[in-house]
Each structure stands twice: as C-alpha cells, then as structure tokens.
Design an enzyme around this catalytic site. Structure first.
Site, PDB file in Angstrom:
ATOM      1  CB  SER A 116      -0.868  -0.023   1.225  1.00 34.31           C
ATOM      2  OG  SER A 116      -1.974   0.993   1.217  1.00 34.31           O
ATOM      3  CG  HIS A 120       0.564  13.173   1.311  1.00 30.45           C
ATOM      4  ND1 HIS A 120      -0.901  13.491   0.787  1.00 30.45           N
ATOM      5  CD2 HIS A 120       0.569  11.993   2.255  1.00 30.45           C
ATOM      6  CE1 HIS A 120      -1.611  12.525   1.549  1.00 30.45           C
ATOM      7  NE2 HIS A 120      -0.966  11.619   2.198  1.00 30.45           N
ATOM      8  CG  HIS A 130      -4.567   4.823  -1.832  1.00 28.71           C
ATOM      9  ND1 HIS A 130      -5.602   4.223  -2.194  1.00 28.71           N
ATOM     10  CD2 HIS A 130      -4.193   4.050  -0.885  1.00 28.71           C
ATOM     11  CE1 HIS A 130      -5.982   3.009  -1.537  1.00 28.71           C
ATOM     12  NE2 HIS A 130      -4.964   3.087  -0.724  1.00 28.71           N
ATOM     13  CG  ASN A 132      -4.954  -1.058  -1.360  1.00 28.13           C
ATOM     14  OD1 ASN A 132      -5.391  -2.086  -1.613  1.00 28.13           O
ATOM     15  ND2 ASN A 132      -5.878   0.097  -1.288  1.00 28.13           N
ATOM     16  CB  VAL A 133      -1.951  -4.750  -5.074  1.00 28.93           C
ATOM     17  CG1 VAL A 133      -2.681  -4.128  -6.289  1.00 28.93           C
ATOM     18  CG2 VAL A 133      -0.409  -4.411  -4.915  1.00 28.93           C
ATOM     19  NE  ARG A 134      -7.742  -4.897   0.071  1.00 33.43           N
ATOM     20  CZ  ARG A 134      -7.936  -3.978  -0.718  1.00 33.43           C
ATOM     21  NH1 ARG A 134      -7.045  -2.981  -1.205  1.00 33.43           N
ATOM     22  NH2 ARG A 134      -9.211  -3.754  -0.832  1.00 33.43           N
ATOM     23  CG  HIS A 169      -9.866   8.160 -14.701  1.00 31.85           C
ATOM     24  ND1 HIS A 169     -10.905   7.261 -13.969  1.00 31.85           N
ATOM     25  CD2 HIS A 169      -9.862   9.171 -13.957  1.00 31.85           C
ATOM     26  CE1 HIS A 169     -11.009   7.851 -12.867  1.00 31.85           C
ATOM     27  NE2 HIS A 169     -10.581   8.903 -12.714  1.00 31.85           N
ATOM     28  CG  HIS A 199     -18.544  13.568   7.038  1.00 31.91           C
ATOM     29  ND1 HIS A 199     -17.632  12.484   6.550  1.00 31.91           N
ATOM     30  CD2 HIS A 199     -17.612  14.558   7.498  1.00 31.91           C
ATOM     31  CE1 HIS A 199     -16.251  13.017   6.479  1.00 31.91           C
ATOM     32  NE2 HIS A 199     -16.352  13.912   7.218  1.00 31.91           N
TER      33      HIS A 199
END
Length: 326
Positions: A116, A120, A130, A132-134, A169, A199
């Site tokens: 991951s 910044h 960002h 990540n691969v898992r 993309h 929120h």
C-alpha cells in the site's frame, strides 16, 4: 502504510462483486509475496529517481505473526511525505472489522499480505495518490481455504487538470482491459462509491479503480489481474507527477492544499475499514498511519470564492464523471 494493504477493506456498494467461496484449488502465496516485494522495490526506485532523495527502510515484526517493510520519504525534493509499505501478517482469529460481511468465517486463522502506498507531493498542483494491492486467505483444519484479492488506485488533485485525469483513468482502463470489458466500469464505479465522504457529500478525489473480494476468475487469473493493476501504477502516476512538480505556486495554493488534505485525513480515519482492521488486529501504528499528510488545516464552514481556481475543483473535478467519454 494504509492498513488496507492487510487485505480487509470490504465495501458495500452497488457495484460490489458477489463473493464466492471458491472450490478447493491450488493457491501460491509465495508467488504473491515475491511479486509484492518486487513491486514495492520497483515503485520506490522509480520515485527515488524523480525525487532525488532516498527512501528510508524500516523492517518490523508483529508479535502475533508476520511483519513487514515500510519505505518512507519525508521532506523530499518533490514529495513532502510518502510511504510504500509491504506487510505479510498472520493471526489466529479474525478481528470484528473483517467479519462484518462474513460472520461464518469467525474463529478462522488468517493470513494477509499486500503493498500500500500514498504520496503527498509538496507542490499543490501535483496530486496526492493512493494505491494498494493485497491478498487474503483464511485457513482451518479440514476446511478449504477461503481467499480473495483486492486493490486499486485513486488520484486526489487539489488543482485539477483534464489531461492528468484522462491519463490516470486511461491507464487504469488499459490495465484491466485484458481481463474483460466489464471490469473497468464496475471497478471505477466501486472506486467512486468507496472514496466518498458521506458526511461531506463529496468525493475525496477523482477516483480511479477499486476492487475487493475478487476470486471469481480462479487464482491464476485473479492474481494476473491484480498484478496488472499494481504494475501499471508507475505508468499512471509518474507522468502526472513529472508534469506538475515544478509548477510555480504561492502561499494561496499551499493553504488550499492543506485545507483539502483534511478531507484525506477524514476519510482514512472515519471510513477506511482497512485502517480499522489494522488497529484492531494489533498492527503497527506507525505503518498504518504512514499515509497521513504532514501538514493539514481545517476551517469552519469555508467555501471557495465562486469562479476561483479553487472552486473549479468542486465544480469540474470532484463530481463523478466518465473521464474517458468522447
């Protein structure tokens, strides 16, 4: 490291895959681990060439089982803060966040591994990113393993550029194209749904692709698809970073960047189930929170001036859209 790399970032969404418990079949965890370690090294090496400052290396162990390698850069020439974390951890019992949608797996031993990252950049015209691969699997005496892959990447600009969004993309779509025309639209929608601050009623960024609980293609094909996503990260992000890292900016742009970074923090600490899993499972706090930006600001009830460059982020980039439409 965002703890989602531990493999449990499950999402409820209209585009969510229907989870299938695969029949007994051969899975090769050593091949997954080898690729993840290679991916971490390749990404770090590529970004070091752009930044000019080396990443530090921090290997760690987890008392319950497993460990990881955190690669971190702070106060670099291009990146204000960045981390690329590898983890391979094991446990005897799934934590609550992992069983929210799978109560039947309660009590099973588990194993998770992943890479991951979050970068910044200092320049406000260069976006945060960002990826990540898992891989996750449960075990149990006399039971077939239950396993799945997850991952994705998403872009969070502060000052948006159409060409950057389209490039990012397009690279995501190209990474998934060999595995079926249906995957990109599904995974893009999943990303839009997941990286959304309910929120605030706004997106964290401009999205990308996201998937979880993926096993319906069998181990080899699912692994190949996950590898394609991870291996294409450098192609997706580095051209954007190179294009924006030297753009002139002032205090106004830095101030807006710090304000928008607050949204990033809110998402990771309020909504990200991977972060919750990492903390619940006794993960390493420094690695889990490595994704947070170094300088952040919050203001009370602030909105950008109409027609300003800052307002364009809200009107032209954060609303969900098809960036690859003709």
């Amino acid at each position: 490291m965002n703890a989602q790399s531990l493999g449990i970032g499950t999402v409820q969404s209209a585009s969510r895959l229907n989870y299938v418990y695969p029949v007994s079949q051969s899975i090769n965890t050593s091949a997954v681990k080898s690729w993840l370690l290679s991916l971490q090294e390749r990404i770090v090496s590529a970004v070091e060439e752009v930044d000019g400052k080396p990443f530090l290396r921090d290997a760690w162990e987890r008392p319950e089982g497993g460990g990881g390698i955190s690669r971190l850069i702070e106060e670099g020439n291009v990146l204000e803060r960045g981390g690329v974390g590898f983890s391979h951890v094991k446990g005897s019992k799934l934590p609550p966040s992992a069983m929210a949608n799978r109560p039947e797996l309660a009590g099973r031993p588990w194993e998770a591994m992943g890479v991951s990252l979050v970068f910044h950049p200092r320049n406000p015209f260069a976006p945060t990113v960002h990826m990540n691969v898992r891989f996750f699997t449960t075990t149990g005496e006399g039971k077939d393993p239950v396993w799945w892959f997850g991952g994705g990447m998403d872009l969070t600009p502060y000052y948006g550029f159409d060409e950057d969004a389209k490039h990012f993309h397009q690279t995501c779509r190209d990474a998934l194209a060999p595995f079926g025309d249906d995957l990109h639209p599904r995974f893009k929608q999943w990303c839009d749904d997941y990286f959304f601050l309910k929120h605030r009623n706004e997106a964290r960024g401009i999205g990308g692709v996201f998937f979880d609980d993926f096993n319906t293609s069998g181990f080899e094909q699912s692994f190949a698809m996950t590898k394609s996503v991870g291996d294409n990260f450098i192609n997706a992000y580095l051209p954007v970073l190179q294009r924006r890292k030297d753009t002139a900016y002032g205090e106004r742009e830095r101030d807006f960047q710090a304000y928008r970074r607050g949204r990033y923090v809110e998402f990771n600490l309020v909504f990200d189930r991977g972060t919750l899993f990492g903390l619940q499972s006794g993960g390493r706090t420094e690695s889990i929170l490595m994704s947070l930006p170094p300088i952040v600001k919050w203001r009370y009830d602030w909105t950008p001036e109409a027609g300003s460059p800052e307002s364009r982020l809200y009107t032209d980039f954060l609303p969900h859209r098809d960036w690859l439409a003709a």
